[in-house]
Design a protein around this motif. Structure first.
Motif, PDB file in Angstrom:
ATOM      1  N   ALA A   4      -6.990 -12.689  55.059  1.00  0.00           N
ATOM      2  CA  ALA A   4      -7.216 -11.917  56.287  1.00  0.00           C
ATOM      3  C   ALA A   4      -5.921 -11.740  57.075  1.00  0.00           C
ATOM      4  N   ASN A   5      -5.151 -12.852  57.192  1.00  0.00           N
ATOM      5  CA  ASN A   5      -3.878 -12.765  57.918  1.00  0.00           C
ATOM      6  C   ASN A   5      -2.890 -11.851  57.192  1.00  0.00           C
ATOM      7  N   LEU A   6      -2.881 -11.937  55.868  1.00  0.00           N
ATOM      8  CA  LEU A   6      -1.999 -11.069  55.102  1.00  0.00           C
ATOM      9  C   LEU A   6      -2.345  -9.606  55.317  1.00  0.00           C
ATOM     10  N   ASN A   7      -3.620  -9.296  55.343  1.00  0.00           N
ATOM     11  CA  ASN A   7      -4.036  -7.914  55.568  1.00  0.00           C
ATOM     12  C   ASN A   7      -3.617  -7.440  56.953  1.00  0.00           C
ATOM     13  N   GLN A   8      -3.740  -8.343  57.958  1.00  0.00           N
ATOM     14  CA  GLN A   8      -3.338  -7.980  59.316  1.00  0.00           C
ATOM     15  C   GLN A   8      -1.826  -7.717  59.378  1.00  0.00           C
ATOM     16  N   LEU A   9      -1.053  -8.574  58.684  1.00  0.00           N
ATOM     17  CA  LEU A   9       0.405  -8.393  58.658  1.00  0.00           C
ATOM     18  C   LEU A   9       0.779  -7.083  57.983  1.00  0.00           C
ATOM     19  N   LYS A  10       0.099  -6.802  56.877  1.00  0.00           N
ATOM     20  CA  LYS A  10       0.377  -5.553  56.162  1.00  0.00           C
ATOM     21  C   LYS A  10       0.055  -4.353  57.041  1.00  0.00           C
ATOM     22  N   GLN A  11      -1.067  -4.420  57.768  1.00  0.00           N
ATOM     23  CA  GLN A  11      -1.446  -3.328  58.651  1.00  0.00           C
ATOM     24  C   GLN A  11      -0.421  -3.139  59.767  1.00  0.00           C
ATOM     25  N   PHE A  12       0.117  -4.288  60.280  1.00  0.00           N
ATOM     26  CA  PHE A  12       1.115  -4.209  61.346  1.00  0.00           C
ATOM     27  C   PHE A  12       2.406  -3.552  60.835  1.00  0.00           C
ATOM     28  N   ILE A  13       2.799  -3.903  59.629  1.00  0.00           N
ATOM     29  CA  ILE A  13       4.015  -3.315  59.057  1.00  0.00           C
ATOM     30  C   ILE A  13       3.835  -1.815  58.857  1.00  0.00           C
ATOM     31  N   ASP A  14       2.671  -1.424  58.361  1.00  0.00           N
ATOM     32  CA  ASP A  14       2.410   0.007  58.178  1.00  0.00           C
ATOM     33  C   ASP A  14       2.447   0.746  59.506  1.00  0.00           C
ATOM     34  N   ASP A  15       1.909   0.122  60.578  1.00  0.00           N
ATOM     35  CA  ASP A  15       1.941   0.740  61.898  1.00  0.00           C
ATOM     36  C   ASP A  15       3.378   0.908  62.392  1.00  0.00           C
ATOM     37  N   CYS A  16       4.215  -0.117  62.119  1.00  0.00           N
ATOM     38  CA  CYS A  16       5.627  -0.037  62.540  1.00  0.00           C
ATOM     39  C   CYS A  16       6.365   1.075  61.804  1.00  0.00           C
ATOM     40  N   LYS A  17       6.019   1.253  60.533  1.00  0.00           N
ATOM     41  CA  LYS A  17       6.653   2.316  59.760  1.00  0.00           C
ATOM     42  C   LYS A  17       6.303   3.692  60.312  1.00  0.00           C
ATOM     43  N   SER A  18       5.039   3.855  60.641  1.00  0.00           N
ATOM     44  CA  SER A  18       4.599   5.150  61.134  1.00  0.00           C
ATOM     45  C   SER A  18       4.987   5.379  62.589  1.00  0.00           C
ATOM     46  N   ASN A  19       5.165   4.288  63.351  1.00  0.00           N
ATOM     47  CA  ASN A  19       5.504   4.414  64.764  1.00  0.00           C
ATOM     48  C   ASN A  19       6.442   3.281  65.170  1.00  0.00           C
ATOM     49  N   PRO A  20       7.767   3.443  64.914  1.00  0.00           N
ATOM     50  CA  PRO A  20       8.727   2.375  65.221  1.00  0.00           C
ATOM     51  C   PRO A  20       8.787   2.006  66.692  1.00  0.00           C
ATOM     52  N   SER A  21       8.265   2.884  67.568  1.00  0.00           N
ATOM     53  CA  SER A  21       8.340   2.575  69.001  1.00  0.00           C
ATOM     54  C   SER A  21       7.516   1.350  69.362  1.00  0.00           C
ATOM     55  N   ILE A  22       6.643   0.946  68.460  1.00  0.00           N
ATOM     56  CA  ILE A  22       5.873  -0.284  68.704  1.00  0.00           C
ATOM     57  C   ILE A  22       6.810  -1.463  68.959  1.00  0.00           C
ATOM     58  N   LEU A  23       7.957  -1.446  68.246  1.00  0.00           N
ATOM     59  CA  LEU A  23       8.894  -2.569  68.345  1.00  0.00           C
ATOM     60  C   LEU A  23       9.608  -2.631  69.687  1.00  0.00           C
ATOM     61  N   SER A  24       9.489  -1.586  70.493  1.00  0.00           N
ATOM     62  CA  SER A  24      10.139  -1.619  71.807  1.00  0.00           C
ATOM     63  C   SER A  24       9.369  -2.487  72.801  1.00  0.00           C
ATOM     64  N   ASP A  25       8.190  -2.904  72.434  1.00  0.00           N
ATOM     65  CA  ASP A  25       7.400  -3.793  73.283  1.00  0.00           C
ATOM     66  C   ASP A  25       8.155  -5.118  73.444  1.00  0.00           C
ATOM     67  N   PRO A  26       8.413  -5.544  74.679  1.00  0.00           N
ATOM     68  CA  PRO A  26       9.168  -6.801  74.896  1.00  0.00           C
ATOM     69  C   PRO A  26       8.551  -8.005  74.205  1.00  0.00           C
ATOM     70  N   SER A  27       7.243  -8.009  74.043  1.00  0.00           N
ATOM     71  CA  SER A  27       6.616  -9.155  73.391  1.00  0.00           C
ATOM     72  C   SER A  27       6.956  -9.251  71.911  1.00  0.00           C
ATOM     73  N   LEU A  28       7.464  -8.131  71.337  1.00  0.00           N
ATOM     74  CA  LEU A  28       7.854  -8.129  69.911  1.00  0.00           C
ATOM     75  C   LEU A  28       9.377  -8.228  69.742  1.00  0.00           C
ATOM     76  N   SER A  29      10.096  -8.544  70.820  1.00  0.00           N
ATOM     77  CA  SER A  29      11.571  -8.625  70.719  1.00  0.00           C
ATOM     78  C   SER A  29      12.012  -9.687  69.711  1.00  0.00           C
ATOM     79  N   PHE A  30      11.221 -10.763  69.595  1.00  0.00           N
ATOM     80  CA  PHE A  30      11.592 -11.811  68.622  1.00  0.00           C
ATOM     81  C   PHE A  30      11.566 -11.268  67.199  1.00  0.00           C
ATOM     82  N   PHE A  31      10.583 -10.383  66.903  1.00  0.00           N
ATOM     83  CA  PHE A  31      10.478  -9.821  65.557  1.00  0.00           C
ATOM     84  C   PHE A  31      11.599  -8.816  65.295  1.00  0.00           C
TER      85      PHE A  31
END
Length: 409
Positions: A4-31
């Motif tokens: 389940a966690n792997l699927n969530q991680l994969k979904q998050f990576i796909d979202d980042c690929k399609s919309n890199p602006s997600i990474l501008s969220d300060p809470s994701l600065s560590f990533f």
């Protein structure tokens, strides 16, 4: 990590690929910082307006002592020198020389028959030898070289004391392109008559056929001095240019080898000087460091008084040459005291000794004639310290004494 966690991680990576602006969220600065530390290049939309990419790769610091860090710096400084030394070790590869003139393959036939020089030659044998030579000359004129060799060999056996017979047979061997056989006969002729022009001529021509240009030129010049002929001059015109090229080539590479040896010697001298200088600086730093942690005067004092250093405290130490002069003067005085007492300084020598012994390293150094001679030299003229600064025996001792007397009292 479960499915389940792997699927969530994969979904998050796909979202980042399609919309890199997600990474501008300060809470994701560590990533985002983690991705940058791996060398990833993120699109501008992954950053907030006015924010630029940063290199967040972390440096890992290992606690090391100052001395270890200095040793590492010394190693870094030595590496270019080591590389240069390795380059110097490579052999000088000589270039080929472009020479003119034809040469032949050496003949490896068994040595020809030679006469017995100990045999007494009668007049009858001399006459028969001359007759055989005449037959050989007739065969040569007809191009029958093998037959000519047979007649000349017979003539040599009849009269083995005739240099001209050997020289004549050598000339026939040259015509037959057998340079080694010609050299043997030419040498035999010169043993009988060292002034045989024909012997030197045949020897020079044979050596030229083998490509021995320098030796050939020498032999032909000797032949020319003894009895010049046009054939010698014509051969020298072909031989001398090659001989000159070879000589210039030899001189050039001898010069290169000498320059390389001189450079290696100078590099070694500089390396030793640098090592001595490094040892001196290290000893000086160590002594200054230990002096800054100590208080009070010089342990043990001097015989006859002067406990704890010089009278009056001499605050602030002596700068520059004066420090050297005082340190060395004291060192010599201490050395004399060591020599008299045969042990450490202090104890019951005279008023105020602390009973402690002098630094063992200094005591050992003061017993070294080389060190004492250098200290006395510097005491006479402190400027002479410069010429002893590269001496690994003397420099650390002076540095240690300077440390003792340059610190605040």
């Amino acid at each position: 990590m479960d499915a389940a966690n792997l699927n969530q991680l994969k979904q998050f990576i796909d979202d980042c690929k399609s919309n890199p602006s997600i990474l501008s969220d300060p809470s994701l600065s560590f990533f985002r910082d983690y991705l940058e530390s791996l060398g990833c290049k993120l699109p501008p939309s992954a950053y907030k307006p006015g924010e630029s990419p940063r290199n967040k790769s972390k440096s890992y610091v290992v606690d090391e002592s100052d001395e270890d860090m200095e040793d590492m710096e010394d190693m870094e400084e030595e590496r270019p020198q080591e590389t240069a030394d390795e380059e110097e070790e490579s052999e000088i590869i000589e270039s080929d020389i472009e020479l003119e003139g034809e040469t032949v393959e050496p003949d490896n036939d068994p040595p020809q028959k030679m006469g017995d020089a100990s045999v007494e030659v009668t007049e009858e044998n001399r006459d028969a030898s001359q007759e055989a030579k005449a037959q050989a000359m007739e065969a040569i004129s007809e191009g029958k070289l093998e037959e000519a060799i047979e007649h000349l060999t017979h003539a040599i056996l009849l009269n083995p004391t005739s240099a001209i017979m050997y020289a004549t047979r050598a000339s026939v061997y040259i015509k037959m392109k057998k340079p080694n056989a010609a050299i043997r006969d030419a040498n035999a002729a010169l043993e009988i008559n060292p002034d045989s022009a024909k012997g030197y001529k045949s020897l020079g021509m044979a050596r030229a056929m083998l490509g021995q240009w320098g030796e050939a030129a020498k032999d032909l010049h000797l032949a020319s001095k003894l009895d010049y002929d046009e054939e010698i001059g014509a051969i020298l015109k072909k031989v001398e240019p090659n001989a000159h090229k070879i000589e210039e080539h030899r001189k050039r590479y001898e010069r290169l080898r000498k320059e390389r040896e001189d450079k290696k010697t100078e590099c070694e001298r500089q390396r030793r000087r640098a090592e001595a200088q490094a040892a001196y600086e290290k000893a000086k730093k160590q002594e200054q460091s230990s002096s800054s942690r100590r208080t009070g005067g010089m342990p043990g004092g001097f015989p006859g008084g002067m406990p704890g250093g010089f009278p009056g405290g001499m605050p602030g130490g002596f700068p520059g040459v004066l420090t050297v002069a005082v340190a060395v003067a004291v060192a010599v005085a201490v050395a004399v005291a060591v020599g008299r007492s045969g042990s450490g300084i202090g104890g019951g020598g005279g008023g105020g000794g602390s009973g402690k012994t002098l630094d063992p390293e200094l005591m050992a150094a003061f017993k070294d004639p080389e060190v004492m001679a250098a200290l006395q030299d510097v005491m006479k003229n402190p400027a002479n310290f410069a010429k002893h600064q590269a001496n690994p025996k003397v420099a650390p001792i002076i540095a240690k004494m300077m440390g003792k007397f340059s610190r605040p009292q």
